[in-house]
Scaffold this active site. Structure first.
Site, PDB file in Angstrom:
ATOM      1  N   LYS A  84       0.859  -1.188   0.000  1.00  0.00           N
ATOM      2  CA  LYS A  84       0.000   0.000   0.000  1.00  0.00           C
ATOM      3  C   LYS A  84       0.897   1.241   0.000  1.00  0.00           C
ATOM      4  O   LYS A  84       1.778   1.399   0.851  1.00  0.00           O
ATOM      5  CB  LYS A  84      -0.872  -0.014   1.255  1.00  0.00           C
ATOM      6  CG  LYS A  84      -2.323   0.295   0.985  1.00  0.00           C
ATOM      7  CD  LYS A  84      -3.124   0.076   2.246  1.00  0.00           C
ATOM      8  CE  LYS A  84      -4.537   0.559   2.045  1.00  0.00           C
ATOM      9  NZ  LYS A  84      -5.291   0.522   3.290  1.00  0.00           N
TER      10      LYS A  84
HETATM   11  O1  G3P Z   1      -7.902   1.106   4.982  1.00  0.00           O
HETATM   12  C1  G3P Z   1      -8.160   2.418   4.684  1.00  0.00           C
HETATM   13  C2  G3P Z   1      -9.517   2.948   5.041  1.00  0.00           C
HETATM   14  O2  G3P Z   1     -10.486   1.977   4.856  1.00  0.00           O
HETATM   15  C3  G3P Z   1      -9.598   3.719   6.303  1.00  0.00           C
HETATM   16  O3  G3P Z   1     -10.913   3.959   6.732  1.00  0.00           O
HETATM   17  O4  G3P Z   1     -12.571   4.734   8.400  1.00  0.00           O
HETATM   18  O5  G3P Z   1     -10.142   5.282   8.718  1.00  0.00           O
HETATM   19  O6  G3P Z   1     -11.461   6.410   6.949  1.00  0.00           O
HETATM   20  P1  G3P Z   1     -11.279   5.162   7.747  1.00  0.00           P
END
Ligand code: G3P
Length: 218
Positions: A84
């Protein structure tokens, strides 16, 4: 649409894999930090052994040379580890080099169509538009997913779209309708997707009727 689990928690991954519907896992530094595991590489190894599909692990370096060095170490853990990489100029340089080396990448923190196009052109295997974080600041996260899917289709770009930053079950429904290849979903939301109040009521009624019929026969 494939379902990935958005977590670094091994118990959640084990539980979800038993359901037979999880095709991969995505992690990020915040999710890994929550696990209080000081050995990132051994955590990635454990997850990649459990999951019979792509496992995204994020680099911490912000320069291309550092990203590539970290990526090569992470990719050595297992063939299913996907690197990533944050969507920056340095990130694009790293994606280009890694893609030429045959290392799969997931370009993360994508918030615009232009960023997605650039990531795809650099050779990214996946792009991750963050729906929830866009919604948080008053933009329509899902229309970005729709646009990326449509443009990638028009230009026959092979990069797959992962709808990320999923915050509730409606995000998953709309990501599927938008044609997203994958949605990466937190464990709690995956559990919410299984539940339906009428299913529960239906099971209760079937069991009650069964017991009633048994009692009248006795
Ligand atoms: O893995 C990346 C993403 O899904 C993060 O989500 O909820 O932290 O915006 P969030």
């Amino acid at each position: 649409m494939q379902i990935f689990l958005d977590t670094a928690n091994v118990d959640e991954i084990r539980e979800s894999l038993e359901l037979g519907i999880v095709s991969g896992v995505t992690t990020n530094p915040s999710l890994v930090a929550k696990e209080n595991n000081n050995d990132f590489f051994s955590l990635v190894k454990t997850i990649s052994e459990l999951v019979p599909g792509p496992v995204s692990a994020e680099v911490i370096a912000i320069d291309a040379v550092g990203m590539i060095a970290e990526a090569e170490k992470l990719a050595d853990i297992s063939e299913n580890v996907v690197i990533k990489i944050p969507m920056t100029a340095e990130g694009l340089k790293a994606v280009r080099v890694l893609s030429l080396q045959g290392i799969n990448t997931n370009v993360t923190l994508v918030f615009s169509l232009n960023q997605a196009i650039l990531a795809a052109r650099a050779g990214a295997t996946y792009v991750s538009p963050f729906i929830g974080r866009l919604d948080d600041v008053g933009y329509d996260g899902m229309s970005l997913v729709k646009d990326i899917v449509s443009v990638f289709k028009t230009y026959e770009l092979k990069t797959q779209v992962i709808a990320a930053s999923v915050r509730h079950p409606m995000h998953v429904i709309n990501a599927a309708k938008a044609g997203s290849h994958i949605a990466t979903i937190p464990y709690k939301i995956l559990m919410q997707m299984i539940e339906h109040p009428i299913t529960t009521i239906g099971i209760d009624k079937f069991l009650a009727d069964w017991e009633k019929a048994k009692a009248t026969k006795e």
